[in-house]
Design a protein around this motif. Structure first.
Motif, short mmCIF file in Angstrom:
data_model
loop_
_atom_site.label_atom_id
_atom_site.label_comp_id
_atom_site.label_asym_id
_atom_site.label_seq_id
_atom_site.Cartn_x
_atom_site.Cartn_y
_atom_site.Cartn_z
N MET A 116 0.82 -1.21 0.00
CA MET A 116 0.00 0.00 0.00
C MET A 116 0.86 1.27 0.00
SD MET A 116 -2.89 -1.23 -0.37
CE MET A 116 -3.72 0.36 -0.36
N ALA A 117 2.01 1.23 0.67
CA ALA A 117 2.90 2.40 0.67
C ALA A 117 3.46 2.64 -0.73
CB ALA A 117 4.04 2.20 1.68
N PHE A 118 3.77 1.57 -1.44
CA PHE A 118 4.26 1.72 -2.81
C PHE A 118 3.18 2.32 -3.71
CE2 PHE A 118 4.75 -0.10 -7.14
CZ PHE A 118 5.92 0.55 -7.49
N THR A 125 7.37 5.46 4.82
CA THR A 125 7.05 4.12 5.32
C THR A 125 7.96 3.08 4.68
OG1 THR A 125 4.74 4.69 5.78
CG2 THR A 125 5.25 2.36 5.45
N LEU A 126 8.17 3.21 3.38
CA LEU A 126 9.01 2.24 2.67
C LEU A 126 10.44 2.24 3.19
CD1 LEU A 126 7.78 2.83 -1.00
CD2 LEU A 126 7.28 0.85 0.47
N TYR A 135 14.83 -0.33 -1.52
CA TYR A 135 14.21 1.00 -1.46
C TYR A 135 14.54 1.82 -2.70
CZ TYR A 135 13.24 5.79 -0.21
OH TYR A 135 12.77 7.08 -0.24
N GLU A 136 15.78 1.74 -3.14
CA GLU A 136 16.17 2.51 -4.33
C GLU A 136 15.36 2.08 -5.55
OE1 GLU A 136 20.36 1.97 -4.62
OE2 GLU A 136 20.83 3.45 -3.05
N GLY A 137 15.09 0.78 -5.68
CA GLY A 137 14.28 0.30 -6.78
C GLY A 137 12.85 0.79 -6.70
N ALA A 141 10.84 3.57 -9.23
CA ALA A 141 9.55 3.28 -9.87
C ALA A 141 8.52 4.35 -9.53
CB ALA A 141 9.05 1.90 -9.44
N ILE A 142 8.52 4.80 -8.28
CA ILE A 142 7.59 5.86 -7.87
C ILE A 142 7.91 7.16 -8.60
CG2 ILE A 142 6.85 7.29 -5.93
CD1 ILE A 142 7.30 4.86 -4.11
#
Length: 232
Positions: A116-118, A125-126, A135-137, A141-142
């Protein structure tokens, strides 16, 4: 004998008869009776009225002298003698507070939070739940999604199944991989509101392999996601 003396004698006889009947029913004290249990006495509270007939079960040991009760949770979780069981036992040796079922419960909660955070682009949160590489990946994407003006709308339906499929200790790092089958409603919308990916109404089944890790030398009890793989 006057009426007063007759009445007095009558009551004396009645009292003797009642006393003898009570004595036959209740019995006599011999001095060998067990003392009554006082529920407010620390000694009696610990023993209880039936303590004399109870046996305290001590942890059993196998033929090697090993206390097998310490692995009871692990043996109940996965069959003894399997590679997974052996790996979990080593984790328990390194961290006596480790419980495999509690780990799975926590991982399921983390899975929902991460998914859900993504979708929401919640980097804060992530960052607390992912390793730096993962996290970098996710962040890339975000950022790509944001640059296109796209928005993801998701509804987490639930986790159908979460099975531990692998565990190992590498140096001081404990790794556990779960196969997670979840249900999700998710769709990506462009600037105009048109769906470019997914479905805004249909429930989709998602099959993932997620690996979590923790440094067993650290006082930090938290696990972080270090790898993801989709089986869809």
């Amino acid at each position: 004998m006057g009426s007063f003396d007759f009445i007095t004698l009558f009551f004396l006889v009645a009292a003797v008869i009642i006393f003898l009947q009570l004595r036959s029913v209740l019995g006599k004290r011999t001095g060998n009776e067990r003392p009554p249990v006082d529920p407010y006495s620390p000694r009696d509270a610990a023993q209880g009225p039936e303590a004399a007939g109870k046996v305290v079960q001590l942890p059993r040991r196998d033929g090697t002298g090993e206390d097998i009760s310490r692995y009871a949770d692990i043996d109940a979780f996965t069959k003894a003698g399997t590679p997974l069981n052996e790996a979990l036992r080593r984790m328990s040796d390194a961290d006596p507070g480790f419980d495999p079922q509690e780990f799975v419960n926590g991982a399921k909660m983390a899975y929902e939070m991460i998914v859900m955070a993504f979708a929401d682009g919640d980097r804060k949160t992530l960052k607390g739940l992912l390793s730096r590489d993962v996290y970098e990946g996710f962040d890339a994407a975000i950022s790509e999604r944001e640059s296109k003006g796209e928005v993801v709308k998701s509804t987490f339906v639930g986790i159908e199944k979460a099975d531990m499929v692998h565990a190992e200790i590498k140096d001081s790092e404990a790794n556990i991989t779960l196969r997670i089958i979840s249900q999700l409603i998710s769709a990506t919308y462009d600037k105009s509101g048109a769906i470019v990916d997914g479905d805004g109404e249909a429930v989709s089944e998602v099959n993932d392999l997620w690996t979590f890790a923790r440094d067993i030398r650290s006082r930090d009890p938290n696990w972080k996601l270090i790898a993801t793989e989709s089986e869809n």
